[in-house]
Design a protein around this motif. Structure first.
Motif, short mmCIF file in Angstrom:
data_model
loop_
_atom_site.label_atom_id
_atom_site.label_comp_id
_atom_site.label_asym_id
_atom_site.label_seq_id
_atom_site.Cartn_x
_atom_site.Cartn_y
_atom_site.Cartn_z
N VAL A 55 0.78 -1.27 -0.14
CA VAL A 55 -0.05 -0.01 0.12
C VAL A 55 0.94 1.24 -0.08
O VAL A 55 1.75 1.33 1.10
CB VAL A 55 -0.81 0.07 1.42
N ARG A 113 -1.94 8.30 -3.05
CA ARG A 113 -2.95 7.46 -3.84
C ARG A 113 -2.90 7.10 -5.15
O ARG A 113 -2.28 7.50 -6.00
CB ARG A 113 -4.23 8.74 -4.20
N LEU A 151 -4.92 4.70 -6.92
CA LEU A 151 -6.04 4.00 -7.65
C LEU A 151 -6.31 4.75 -9.00
O LEU A 151 -6.01 5.74 -9.06
CB LEU A 151 -7.27 3.95 -6.88
N GLU A 191 -7.60 0.69 -1.15
CA GLU A 191 -6.01 0.45 -1.33
C GLU A 191 -5.57 -0.72 -0.48
O GLU A 191 -4.82 -1.58 -1.13
CB GLU A 191 -5.23 1.67 -1.08
#
Lengths: 505, 343, 349, 323
Positions: A90, A94, A96, A156
């Motif tokens: 992870v 961000r 995604l 995530e």
């Protein structure tokens, strides 16, 4: 479709160094994580944690040193190879694809197929399993763009879990999560560890580290401050000393704001286009109002309504006792003196591509302008420079790109621009997310000082200890409504119980 | 500042030109079309033949890489710097092309507006080409004759930014008006001479919609002529009469096979051949244009010389090249005597 | 410099990627990027062509190069002002031609004085640009679609009103102006371009408005939350683009000695290439928020020089475009390599 | 029910309504609109345009641009014509030759963009000039007329009311929709377009995606170029000149985002149809040529604006975080 978890990987990093043009990011770093261990990787921002993680996941290659998995030397050239070797991660940023659905994102590395085609039903089913595990009640078909920050973070995590990796790296996974969500995550991680998955956990929240981890490696300035030590027997102070090289400062006793005269900002029965109903609250000059709520309670959205980015559809807004209509953001900022430090620093708080001076002065260019709007670099710098010292913003120069600063310094810049604007009402949204200890303490001081200097400060935070420590009063939101407001005696147990009761009771 | 204007950097070149005039040699003619277009392909041959026969140093066909006014102007400036001393120019714009021609003139270099005219007052020696309006008029007349004087026609023409388009539209309207009500102009489609696809789509759309009402087609631009000929062949309809323009192989083949009634030929070969010859006479031998010559006049200029236009029907369609050469030879016979005064 | 003194503490250890960009920042930034490379490239090609292309250094050629640089430079600068927003203006040529036609109409049909007509033209251009801007901010459609449509509307209306007839009876002062040669080689159009460039440089570097435009373009969300009137700023950018486009239109007319609707091709589309080429080569970001005025000017000079030079080399017209593309490609790739090497060296120190 | 709601939310519904309403209005005003011949005309234009629009679309999907699209189509068209006329190659060989050239052009674009790290805008601007120059160089601006009869027949023959070119276009459209919607490399391309660095961290190779998209674009341009030859019955070096703006307009009207990550194949098809419908209407209603451009612009703006209005009503407008 998925790999079977047999046992965790034993991970060894031996003498890894990595230099980027001009900067030695890692210098002879070691790390040893036993199979099934939950290992904390700590260090201030810029200490080299992210670089180490990127080397472990194939994004970067080390200049020297070795990475051993179960004793075998690995040299990943791409993230793909790392994933194939059973490493899940992870990342802090961000990562995604916002236009894709949750299911598509979670299955991105290894999409289920039928007859060579993407099998959406299978992806949804697989995804739901991981979402359930994290108690995330979201339709896997929802596009990520519609999720809140915390939901995105949970997705995530689900994505990393879904690879059923034997080695899981989590870089600041809890920065946007509520204590409840964090608790769920920890339960999952403990279970995985019990099943033999090796976990490396990075966080700025030391409470979490002590709660979850068994071993710790601390990096300072790209070197090992300690190498894979058991946490048992160590105190918070020990760890902090390793991280920053000296003792943590005691937190200054806060001053309680005076509430004479009309409130600097008052909402009376306000409703917004986003669905807030009947919000009534006051923020006085010199006072810190804490705004707490679970993710999706509508806190940031309320802030955006006050700053004029979202229309207020009913009720009344009073500034210094006078009813005002907020036409747009420019009106709120320039005429009414309201400022908003966004929770999303990189997204809409700062202009990362521009320099420090331009970011600080952005709010006041119109005022600086002389004949024909003339603003020289010097005028801009004169405005911005005092804040470098007063806020201790560490940057080589005012001409440095803000994108090149550390998270803490970025946050200081985004506060500085409101100081430059001379805002009388300042809304600070999640001020210390992803910020190292030193900067965090500094920002807390700063918020207190702002209030003491006469600003009405509204602090929005998911970090309950932080809020209890800072706020004079705490307002609790739930479902776009205000459910409780109380004076805060800075007593953690009492305050947290009252908040929980307001939310769940 | 104003006197600077007169002192042109072409002084060197001017000297070269004068020197050349004395020695009666070294005539370098540039043939500059508006952009790449099949119409001008015959210019190259015309220039080459003239070079051989009249002993020019060069008569080169130089094409701007794109149909852009600015590019053509740049090209002319470039060629000047390279020492060309006579220009045959297809005006990229009838008004704006006067500007590079004026530059040439002030450097002592003559130019002829070729295949299309520049608008008076123009520094061009004269305009040598097809009277576009007249050609469209004659074409429309031929079409009306073929239709027996009655029916409904449509007109496909070129780009609206080109003033010739307006001339062509007026000419067709005039021919229709002269039919005493026998002919009706159903519709005009313009702006379809840029790309073949555009012409193809719009022409087919119209034929699809109104095909049964249409008895005749007049086209006054190259691409629409090609597209219409292709469309008529595709429908296989020989009821609709069509008069095209120019000599694209597709159009000529359609004439031969009876899908198209005929086409209005222009004479690009002759334009280049005679134009180069005139340059040799003027630059090389000090001739001048006879201002009292019997110029024709059209909507743009009063100094117009017809390079020969003619209707090409099915008869002799195979050797239209020879038709052009014959027309050219015919023009050549009297050209010098009629239009030039030589020492 | 003053800023540096205020920092007592040593600079923090920047992140990996950041270090690289911090170093490259010294070479390139918001205001000045790959300028060195462009200058070198220009110098090299001038030498090459001066040596091998017969007539390249002749006064005629230098003069006509300076004139083209003047016009294409302004076109590029006009596009640059709207690239700031992260958008574009396909209708730049259409606006330029429409405004020039407006000038012609004011001069010839209304008989207004030259200065008044010019101002009218520039205002017309700015107004048309503002219309684009207003549609973009109110509908939130991408400026690509908006300007695609308005390009057609503006140009079509102009053709409709004018009947595609140009204005060729311009006052002698104007037609003469387009042909003035200063020192034999410099066109006054070049000076106009430099003036526009200087004004834009001033705008972006020294005014609140310009800085706000850059901030709004770089990150509209952050700019808006900082209280900048982002929508108004975007409309301003589009209007500015239209106004400068109008100047370019008038300049092109001065060169032609007449104002004709065909001067930028159908729908004004001939301008698109010079409009994008110069600013992008000069380092203006297509994503918005980063401009380089001097870069755009040098980009324009560079393109003009290789185009002219290649023509002089007599490669054959049909192959000229290929050669142009290859040189362009080679130059940008070399520049890329040079920048990377320069970066290495500066770090080595 | 869920599927229905999703359809309602998709960017294509409003466009489909615009197409249907516009078509209905036009067929009432002009009954000839619905004749087989006219439908054939619309479809032929559609088949060609949609292919090159998708050729641009796949590039838009990764957030790049391909300015060389038309030039690639042009180069393929003249190579295709030249292969038949000058070398006398059989049709199948010429087709393969053309496809290879198109893919090579696309590959060059992708490879250069990837290797140089420059924006595709500038790379394809340069290659556009190169490809177009080669086309002009080998043809000297003269079309090749020696197109095989079977190719000409393919461009003009009908299959019932449907043109034969639909046999090429339809599989391409469906194939691409499946590719982007369901196939792994297609999904990866969209993921890469939506967030390149995130995609890379998920193990998607940047080089592969960039080269794949550009090669695909070149392939589609090649097909469109050869279809133009079949339709126009000659291989003109002017083919492709007007593709650029149209190729961007259709995907963008269809909801594609220029920053990448999204391409609606259906939306692109509808975008093509809307533009061709407007053009048809202007021809059929016998609009004065001087008004055509004005109306064309106004109608495009109207159609797109209508769709945007519907999107914002549906709360489906692109998520803007402000106001």
């Amino acid at each position: 479709m998925s790999r079977q978890v047999k046992s965790g990987l034993q991970v060894e990093v031996r003498g890894v160094s990595k230099a980027f043009v001009g900067v030695q990011a890692l210098d002879n770093v070691n790390l040893t994580v036993g199979a099934g261990q939950i290992h904390a990787l700590l260090g201030e921002n810029g200490a080299g944690k992210s670089t180490l993680i990127k080397i472990l996941t194939g994004v970067h290659q080390p200049d020297s040193g070795k990475v051993l998995l179960d004793g075998r030397e690995m040299a990943f050239r791409t993230p793909r190879e790392a994933i194939a070797a059973g490493i899940g991660v992870v990342h802090q940023e961000r990562n995604l694809i916002t236009r894709f659905s949750v299911a598509e994102n979670i299955t991105l590395e290894d999409p289920p197929t039928r007859f060579g085609l993407f099998d959406e039903a299978a992806a949804v089913a697989a995804t739901r399993k991981w979402l359930d595990l994290l108690h995330l009640d979201t339709d896997p078909r929802t596009p990520v763009s519609r999720l809140s920050v915390a939901q995105v973070q949970l997705v995530e995590i689900a994505k990393a879990l879904s690879l059923e990796s034997r080695f899981l790296l989590l870089d600041e996974p809890t920065s946007s999560l509520t204590p409840h969500e964090t608790g769920t995550l920890f339960a999952v991680l403990r279970r995985l560890a019990a099943d033999g998955v090796t976990i490396v956990f990075v966080s700025h929240k030391l409470e979490e580290v002590f709660e979850l981890c068994t071993h710790v490696t601390v990096l300072r300035d790209g070197r090992n401050a300690c190498d894979s030590r058991p946490l048992a027997g160590m105190t918070r102070a020990d760890v902090v000393r390793l991280m920053i090289g000296r003792d943590e400062r005691a937190f200054a006793a806060p001053a309680i704001g005076t509430r004479s005269g009309p409130p600097a900002l008052e909402l009376r029965g306000v409703a917004t286009g986003l669905g807030h109903k009947d919000i009534t609250l006051q923020a006085h000059a010199g006072e810190i109002l804490g705004l707490y709520g679970l993710v999706g309670a509508g806190r940031s959205e309320l802030a955006r309504a006050i700053i004029g980015a979202v229309p207020i559809t009913a009720g009344e807004v009073r500034i210094d006792g006078k009813p005002e209509r907020i036409r747009d953001v420019a009106d709120a900022v320039r005429r009414l003196g309201i400022g908003y430090v966004s929770e999303d620093r990189k997204g809409d708080g700062l202009i990362l591509a521009h320099d420090v001076a331009a970011n600080i002065a952005a709010t006041v260019w119109h005022r600086l302008g002389k004949f024909l709007g003339f603003v020289s670099d010097r005028m801009q710098n004169t405005t911005a420079a005092p804040f470098l010292t007063s806020l201790d913003i560490r940057t080589p120069s005012l001409a440095q790109r803000v994108g090149n600063l550390s998270g803490g310094n970025q946050q200081k810049v985004s506060v500085a621009k409101w100081l430059a604007a001379g805002s009388k009402v300042l809304i600070v949204d999640e001020p210390t997310v992803g910020i190292d200890i030193r900067s965090k303490a500094y920002l807390h001081d700063l918020i207190l000082k702002l209030a003491r200097d006469g600003a009405a400060v509204i602090v929005i935070s998911s970090d309950m200890p932080e809020l209890v420590m800072l706020a004079d009063r705490i307002a609790v939101m739930k479902g776009f409504r205000l459910v409780d407001t109380f004076d805060n005696a800075r007593e953690y147990t009492a305050a947290s119980q009252r908040i929980m009761q307001a939310i769940h009771g | 500042m104003m006197n600077v204007k007169g002192i042109l950097a072409g002084a060197l070149l001017g000297a070269a030109v004068l020197g050349g005039a004395a020695q009666a040699a070294d005539v370098k003619v540039a043939l500059v079309p508006g952009g790449p277009h099949p119409y001008f392909a015959n210019w190259e041959q015309g220039g080459r033949d003239a070079m051989k026969e009249f002993g020019l140093k060069a008569a080169d066909y130089r094409v701007p890489a794109k149909w852009e006014l600015g590019l053509q102007n740049q090209m002319i400036e470039n060629l000047t710097a390279q020492g060309y001393n006579g220009f045959l120019i297809f005006p990229g714009d009838p008004v704006a092309t006067n500007s590079p021609m004026a530059d040439l003139q002030s450097a002592g270099i003559p130019s002829i507006a070729t295949a299309g005219c520049t608008k008076d007052p123009s520094p061009a020696l004269f305009c040598f080409g097809t009277d576009t309006g007249h050609s469209a008029y004659l074409g429309a007349k031929e079409l009306i004759k073929a239709m027996g004087g009655k029916g409904t026609i449509v007109h496909f023409t070129g780009n609206l930014v080109d003033p010739n388009t307006q001339l062509r539209m007026d000419a067709v309207a005039q021919a229709v008006a002269e039919s005493n009500g026998g002919i009706k102009l159903l519709q005009t489609i313009a702006d379809i001479d840029r790309t073949p696809q555009e012409a193809d789509e719009k022409i087919n759309a119209l034929l699809a919609a109104r095909g049964k009402d249409i008895d005749g087609i007049i086209t006054s631009a190259w691409l629409p002529a090609v597209s219409s000929a292709t469309a008529l062949r595709r429908i296989g309809d020989k009821r609709i009469k069509m008069v095209g323009i120019d000599h694209d192989k597709v159009v000529l083949a359609a004439i031969k096979d009876g899908f198209v009634h005929g086409t209005m030929l222009q004479n690009p070969y002759g334009q280049a051949y005679i134009g180069s010859y005139v340059m040799e006479e003027i630059v090389g031998h000090g001739c001048k244009v006879n201002d009292k010559a019997p110029f024709k006049s059209n909507a743009l200029t009063k100094r117009f010389i017809d390079s020969g236009t003619g209707f090409q029907g099915i008869d002799g369609v195979d050797d239209f090249q020879n038709t052009m050469k014959a027309v050219t030879a015919e023009l050549m016979k009297t050209f010098k005597a009629t239009y030039l005064i030589c020492p | 410099m003053a800023a540096l003194n205020t920092v007592q503490t040593p600079s923090p250890r920047p992140g990996e990627r950041d270090a690289a960009s911090a170093a490259s920042r010294r070479l390139s930034g918001i205001f000045g990027s790959n300028l060195v490379g462009l200058l070198i490239a220009i110098a090299v090609f001038v030498l090459l062509f001066g040596f091998f292309a017969n007539g390249f250094l002749s006064k005629v050629n230098l003069y006509s190069i300076s004139r083209s640089i003047g016009i294409d430079g302004v076109i590029g600068l006009a596009m640059m002002t709207v690239l700031v927003t992260g958008g574009l203006n396909l209708g730049l040529g259409a606006i330029g031609v429409c405004s020039a036609m407006g000038v012609g109409w004011a001069l010839q049909s209304l008989g207004l004085p030259i200065a008044v007509s010019m101002i009218f033209g520039v205002l017309l251009g700015a107004a048309l640009g503002a219309v684009n801007g207003l549609i973009v901010v109110t509908t939130r459609l991408h400026s690509f679609v908006v300007t695609l449509a308005t390009m057609s509307i503006f140009f079509g209306t102009m053709i409709l009103l004018s009947g595609a007839n140009g204005f060729n009876a311009l006052p002698r002062v104007l037609t003469g102006f387009g042909r003035i040669r200063m020192y034999g080689v410099v066109s006054p159009l070049l000076l106009i371009m430099l003036l526009v460039a200087a004004l834009l440089f001033y705008l972006y570097r020294y005014t609140a408005l310009g800085r706000e435009m850059l901030a709004a373009g770089a990150n509209p969300f952050a700019a808006k939350l900082s209280g900048l009137p982002v929508e108004r700023l975007f409309v301003c950018c589009h209007a500015l683009c239209g106004g400068i486009g109008a100047i370019a239109g008038v300049m092109a007319s001065l060169r032609n000695g007449a104002i004709v609707p065909s001067m930028a091709g159908p729908l004004g589309a001939d301008w698109l290439l010079p409009a994008f080429l110069a600013p992008v080569l000069g380092g203006t970001l297509l994503t918005g928020g980063g401009v380089s005025v001097s870069g755009a000017v040098l980009g324009c000079v560079f393109v003009e020089i290789i185009t002219r030079g290649l023509y002089m080399l007599q490669i054959g017209e049909f192959w000229i475009q290929t050669a142009l593309g290859l040189v362009l490609l080679g130059a940008i790739l070399l520049e890329r390599g040079r920048a990377a090497m320069a970066l290495q060296r500066s770090i080595g120190r | 029910m869920n599927a229905f709601r999703r359809m309602l939310r998709s960017d294509s519904l409003g466009l489909a309504l615009v197409v249907l309403l516009g078509g209905a209005a036009l067929s009432i005003a002009r009954p000839e609109f619905l004749t087989a011949y006219n439908i054939d005309v619309i479809l032929v234009g559609f088949c060609l345009t949609v292919i090159y629009a998708l050729g641009q679309g796949v590039i838009i999907a990764i957030g790049h641009m391909n300015l060389a699209l038309g030039a690639t189509g042009c180069l393929v068209a003249v190579s295709f014509g030249g292969a038949m006329q000058v070398w006398g190659l059989p049709v199948w060989a010429a087709v393969i030759f053309g496809l290879l050239i198109g893919m090579f052009c696309g590959f060059v674009n992708g490879w250069l963009t990837h290797k140089s790290g420059l924006t595709s805008f500038i790379i394809t601007l340069a290659t556009m000039s190169i490809f177009k120059g080669i086309s002009l160089g080998i043809t000297e601006a003269q079309p090749f007329y020696g197109v095989a009869e079977s190719v000409k027949a393919f461009g003009s023959d009908r299959w019932g009311p449907l043109p034969e070119t639909l046999l090429v276009a339809l599989p391409i459209v469906i194939g691409l929709a499946v590719f982007l919607g369901r196939m792994i490399p297609g999904r990866q391309m969209l993921a890469f377009g939506g967030n390149p660095s995130a995609a890379e961290l998920s193990g998607i190779s940047r080089a592969r995606m960039v080269i794949l998209a550009h090669t695909l674009s070149g392939l589609l341009a090649a097909i469109a170029g050869m279809m133009s030859v079949a339709r126009l019955q000659l291989a003109s070096p002017a083919i492709g000149d007007e593709w650029l703006i149209a190729s961007f307009a259709a995907p963008v009207i269809g909801g594609a985002v220029l920053s990448g990550g999204h391409l609606s194949v259906l939306g692109t098809c509808l975008g093509v149809l809307i533009v061709s419908l407007i053009n048809q209407a202007l021809v059929m209603l016998a609009v004065d040529p001087f008004y055509v451009q004005v109306l064309l612009g106004a109608l495009i703006l109207g159609a797109v604006g209508l769709n945007r209005l519907r999107e914002s009503r549906m709360g489906n407008a692109p998520v803007l975080r402000l106001s």
